[in-house]
Motif scaffolding. Sequence first.
Motif, PDB file in Angstrom:
ATOM      1  N   LEU A  43       3.744   4.216  -7.557  1.00  0.00           N
ATOM      2  CA  LEU A  43       5.049   3.684  -7.178  1.00  0.00           C
ATOM      3  C   LEU A  43       5.020   2.172  -7.347  1.00  0.00           C
ATOM      4  O   LEU A  43       4.086   1.505  -6.906  1.00  0.00           O
ATOM      5  CB  LEU A  43       5.382   4.050  -5.732  1.00  0.00           C
ATOM      6  N   ARG A  44       6.056   1.633  -7.990  1.00  0.00           N
ATOM      7  CA  ARG A  44       6.133   0.196  -8.227  1.00  0.00           C
ATOM      8  C   ARG A  44       7.392  -0.350  -7.564  1.00  0.00           C
ATOM      9  O   ARG A  44       8.063   0.350  -6.819  1.00  0.00           O
ATOM     10  CB  ARG A  44       6.077  -0.076  -9.725  1.00  0.00           C
TER      11      ARG A  44
ATOM     12  N   GLU B  13      11.246  -0.297  -0.884  1.00  0.00           N
ATOM     13  CA  GLU B  13      10.269  -0.630   0.141  1.00  0.00           C
ATOM     14  C   GLU B  13       9.666   0.638   0.746  1.00  0.00           C
ATOM     15  O   GLU B  13      10.335   1.666   0.839  1.00  0.00           O
ATOM     16  CB  GLU B  13      10.918  -1.466   1.245  1.00  0.00           C
ATOM     17  N   PRO B  14       8.392   0.582   1.160  1.00  0.00           N
ATOM     18  CA  PRO B  14       7.773   1.747   1.801  1.00  0.00           C
ATOM     19  C   PRO B  14       8.554   2.180   3.039  1.00  0.00           C
ATOM     20  O   PRO B  14       9.054   1.351   3.797  1.00  0.00           O
ATOM     21  CB  PRO B  14       6.381   1.229   2.194  1.00  0.00           C
ATOM     22  N   ARG B  15       8.637   3.501   3.240  1.00  0.00           N
ATOM     23  CA  ARG B  15       9.415   4.021   4.367  1.00  0.00           C
ATOM     24  C   ARG B  15       8.527   4.448   5.536  1.00  0.00           C
ATOM     25  O   ARG B  15       8.989   4.537   6.662  1.00  0.00           O
ATOM     26  CB  ARG B  15      10.258   5.215   3.904  1.00  0.00           C
TER      27      ARG B  15
ATOM     28  N   ASP C 168       2.770  -4.895 -13.698  1.00  0.00           N
ATOM     29  CA  ASP C 168       1.770  -5.081 -12.649  1.00  0.00           C
ATOM     30  C   ASP C 168       1.191  -6.493 -12.693  1.00  0.00           C
ATOM     31  O   ASP C 168       0.952  -7.119 -11.651  1.00  0.00           O
ATOM     32  CB  ASP C 168       0.643  -4.056 -12.806  1.00  0.00           C
ATOM     33  N   VAL C 169       0.963  -6.999 -13.900  1.00  0.00           N
ATOM     34  CA  VAL C 169       0.493  -8.372 -14.060  1.00  0.00           C
ATOM     35  C   VAL C 169       1.593  -9.341 -13.630  1.00  0.00           C
ATOM     36  O   VAL C 169       1.351 -10.320 -12.926  1.00  0.00           O
ATOM     37  CB  VAL C 169       0.076  -8.634 -15.517  1.00  0.00           C
ATOM     38  N   ALA C 170       2.821  -9.039 -14.045  1.00  0.00           N
ATOM     39  CA  ALA C 170       3.947  -9.923 -13.741  1.00  0.00           C
ATOM     40  C   ALA C 170       4.202 -10.038 -12.243  1.00  0.00           C
ATOM     41  O   ALA C 170       4.463 -11.136 -11.728  1.00  0.00           O
ATOM     42  CB  ALA C 170       5.202  -9.415 -14.449  1.00  0.00           C
TER      43      ALA C 170
ATOM     44  N   SER D 224       3.337  -3.921  -0.233  1.00  0.00           N
ATOM     45  CA  SER D 224       4.487  -3.391  -0.970  1.00  0.00           C
ATOM     46  C   SER D 224       4.012  -2.601  -2.190  1.00  0.00           C
ATOM     47  O   SER D 224       2.818  -2.558  -2.504  1.00  0.00           O
ATOM     48  CB  SER D 224       5.387  -4.538  -1.429  1.00  0.00           C
ATOM     49  N   TYR D 225       4.968  -2.021  -2.908  1.00  0.00           N
ATOM     50  CA  TYR D 225       4.641  -1.311  -4.144  1.00  0.00           C
ATOM     51  C   TYR D 225       4.485  -2.265  -5.326  1.00  0.00           C
ATOM     52  O   TYR D 225       4.153  -1.835  -6.428  1.00  0.00           O
ATOM     53  CB  TYR D 225       5.722  -0.273  -4.452  1.00  0.00           C
ATOM     54  N   ARG D 226       4.722  -3.554  -5.110  1.00  0.00           N
ATOM     55  CA  ARG D 226       4.538  -4.536  -6.185  1.00  0.00           C
ATOM     56  C   ARG D 226       3.069  -4.680  -6.567  1.00  0.00           C
ATOM     57  O   ARG D 226       2.742  -5.106  -7.675  1.00  0.00           O
ATOM     58  CB  ARG D 226       5.095  -5.898  -5.759  1.00  0.00           C
ATOM     59  N   SER D 227       2.170  -4.335  -5.670  1.00  0.00           N
ATOM     60  CA  SER D 227       0.732  -4.491  -5.908  1.00  0.00           C
ATOM     61  C   SER D 227       0.080  -3.186  -6.344  1.00  0.00           C
ATOM     62  O   SER D 227      -1.104  -2.950  -6.079  1.00  0.00           O
ATOM     63  CB  SER D 227       0.046  -5.020  -4.647  1.00  0.00           C
TER      64      SER D 227
END
Length: 437
Positions: free
Chosen positions: A30-31, A36-38, A406-408, A170-173
């Motif tokens: 998940l990205r 946002e995580p629930r 993922d890098v961004a 977060s899912y950004r990582s």
Amino acid sequence: MSDRYLRFVESGFGRWFSRKAGLPQPVQLLRAAAGEPRLPTLLGGSADSPLQASLRAQLAAMNLPDAPYAPKVHALVFDASGLTSVEALAELYRFFHTHVKRVASNGRILVLGLPPEQATDESVRIAQRALEGFVRSVGKELRRGITAQLLYVDPADPAAINSSLRFFLSYRSAYVSGQVVRIGPPPAAAVPATDPARPLQGKRALVTGASRGIGKSIAQVLARQGTELVALDVPAAENGLREIAHRTGGQYVALDITAADAGAQLLKHGPFDIVVHNAGITRDRTLAKMSEAEWSSVMAVNLLAPQRLTEALLQGDGLKPQAAVVCVSSISGIAGNLGQTNYAASKAGIIGLVQSLAPRLAAIGGSINAVAPGFIETEMTAKIPLGIREAGRRLNSMSQGGLPVDVAETIAWLADPASRGVNGQIVRVCGQSLLGA
């Protein structure tokens, strides 16, 4: 690029077959687009630990309150700042032994400690250093898209971890795991963004190598977070530059960064709040067969250009106060790679550049860091022979390749004004390689 094996194991038969055959069983990561995580977060650690009160308040402000009785949680966060001896490490074991099975797929493990080098007591230094081996091992055990990180926090300013908490929980990582990040107090002049959803609002950002691949994704993510973008690439890539500038509402510069006047040309488009040195080339060949031209061209683009351009920006007031410089290194610069002595040397040199310039950037209230991607699905990796490509995808804790985004996203975290306490760091975006750290 499509990962057919990942699609296969998502099917009923593929899941059964891979389990029976003992094959990797990656899950779809998940990205940021997932939102946002629930699920709630579970916080552990002693109530009187140095970071506990600040940590609890920050998690509550992120709508991730402590949930001791929830059957499933998004994250386990453990405040290890109060562990002062080897014996006390048993608290770390008990917390995770008791709760680790409650972490959902795509969940997060986060441990916070104190920088061992700052401890005056020998027992504290030993206990805090032990956290690194624990966290990296947990990341390799859990799989199911679960990541694990260790944040060493300077107790003088525990609020400096806010942007890092937001990123790593977060899912950004999604493709960052097994990392150790040191967070010091930010410069006194640093002013965090008022909108955490768009922390880069109004910042002027330069991204080199922006016409395609990872650079294009960096440009798009920075623009999404509010930057005024200046996209740069070689003149031959002008069509791609024009497209990304149109898509992001930014500007573009067609420029050879190895040119003698490249620094002077860049100063005409500054000053910048954010500079991302992403442009890079490969000229792979074993050392005995490598020409001097193949060596020199890689060094010129990958290492000399970032060094000279950063120096030109520093001397010519091309960086605003509190500016963030982020360089793209590579896992090859850390572990080396067959047929890449030139590329690996240049990317290891980027790490030296970051560590060398960190005090100078801190002096203007800024920061300089690097990301080191592992196997990322790009046009370049699509050309790798199948066997090597599959090994690159599977030999990490996620059992799959990462994506340019993922890098961004990692670069956007480092560019956040609230992240100025992170300086001189190298963060791997490799899904946590199974061979080495």
